[in-house]
Motif scaffolding. Structure first.
Motif, short mmCIF file in Angstrom:
data_model
loop_
_atom_site.label_atom_id
_atom_site.label_comp_id
_atom_site.label_asym_id
_atom_site.label_seq_id
_atom_site.Cartn_x
_atom_site.Cartn_y
_atom_site.Cartn_z
N GLY A 1 0.79 -1.22 0.00
CA GLY A 1 0.00 0.00 0.00
C GLY A 1 0.82 1.27 0.00
N ARG A 2 2.14 1.14 -0.09
CA ARG A 2 3.00 2.33 -0.05
C ARG A 2 2.81 3.23 -1.27
NH1 ARG A 2 8.57 -0.40 1.70
NH2 ARG A 2 8.03 -1.47 -0.20
N VAL A 3 2.58 2.64 -2.43
CA VAL A 3 2.40 3.46 -3.63
C VAL A 3 1.11 4.27 -3.50
CG1 VAL A 3 2.02 3.42 -6.12
CG2 VAL A 3 3.77 1.96 -5.10
N ARG A 4 0.02 3.62 -3.07
CA ARG A 4 -1.23 4.35 -2.88
C ARG A 4 -1.05 5.47 -1.87
NH1 ARG A 4 -5.34 5.62 -0.16
NH2 ARG A 4 -5.74 4.30 1.58
N GLY A 5 -0.38 5.16 -0.77
CA GLY A 5 -0.13 6.17 0.24
C GLY A 5 0.68 7.34 -0.30
N ALA A 6 1.67 7.03 -1.14
CA ALA A 6 2.49 8.08 -1.74
C ALA A 6 1.65 8.93 -2.70
CB ALA A 6 3.67 7.48 -2.47
N CYS A 7 0.77 8.29 -3.46
CA CYS A 7 -0.10 9.04 -4.38
C CYS A 7 -1.00 10.01 -3.61
CB CYS A 7 -0.95 8.08 -5.22
SG CYS A 7 -0.02 7.17 -6.46
N VAL A 8 -1.58 9.55 -2.53
CA VAL A 8 -2.46 10.40 -1.71
C VAL A 8 -1.65 11.54 -1.10
CG1 VAL A 8 -3.94 10.47 0.33
CG2 VAL A 8 -4.14 8.57 -1.30
N THR A 9 -0.48 11.23 -0.58
CA THR A 9 0.38 12.26 0.01
C THR A 9 0.77 13.31 -1.02
OG1 THR A 9 1.23 10.71 1.66
CG2 THR A 9 2.58 12.66 1.20
N LEU A 10 1.15 12.87 -2.22
CA LEU A 10 1.50 13.81 -3.28
C LEU A 10 0.32 14.67 -3.67
CD1 LEU A 10 3.74 11.56 -5.54
CD2 LEU A 10 4.43 13.69 -4.42
#
Length: 122
Positions: A38-47
């Motif tokens: 889920g790190r990519v999804r989390g990074a997308c949301v953070t960005l």
């Protein structure tokens, strides 16, 4: 300013939020399983949240299979299906520029380039 070849970036020496956009490609349910952490999804949301705070535009490129999608490109979700939907937290809002791509290139056949220039995003 980043000194690079063939020209510096940003090329005009000016990095302003109104002329800048984050382009998120394939932040969709179909690809969530490729990142079980889920790190990519989390990074997308953070960005996305960071761009909103900075006043930077958001461009979502959704990959979706249509009649125009070449048969040799597997794994692209069907437009309108649940796998085609954006990840939670990455859904478009009224200010989001969305490019629905029939294959793997957000610029080919989508009008994205013209839409970016039309909004003054360089």
């Amino acid at each position: 300013m980043v000194h690079a070849t063939p020209y510096p970036w940003p090329y005009d020496g000016s990095l302003t939020p109104a002329k800048t956009a984050l382009v998120l490609v394939a932040a969709q349910q179909a690809y969530a399983g490729l990142d079980p952490t889920g790190r990519v999804r989390g990074a997308c949301v953070t960005l996305r949240q960071a761009t909103e705070r900075a006043g930077v535009g958001l461009v979502l490129v959704r990959l979706g299979r249509t009649a125009a999608t070449p048969a040799r490109i597997p794994g692209i979700p069907v437009v309108g299906s649940s796998p085609w939907a954006c990840l939670p937290g990455c859904e478009p809002d009224s200010s989001t520029l969305v490019a629905d791509a029939p294959a793997l290139d957000g610029f080919y056949g989508t009008g994205l380039d013209a839409a970016l220039w039309g909004r003054g995003i360089t």
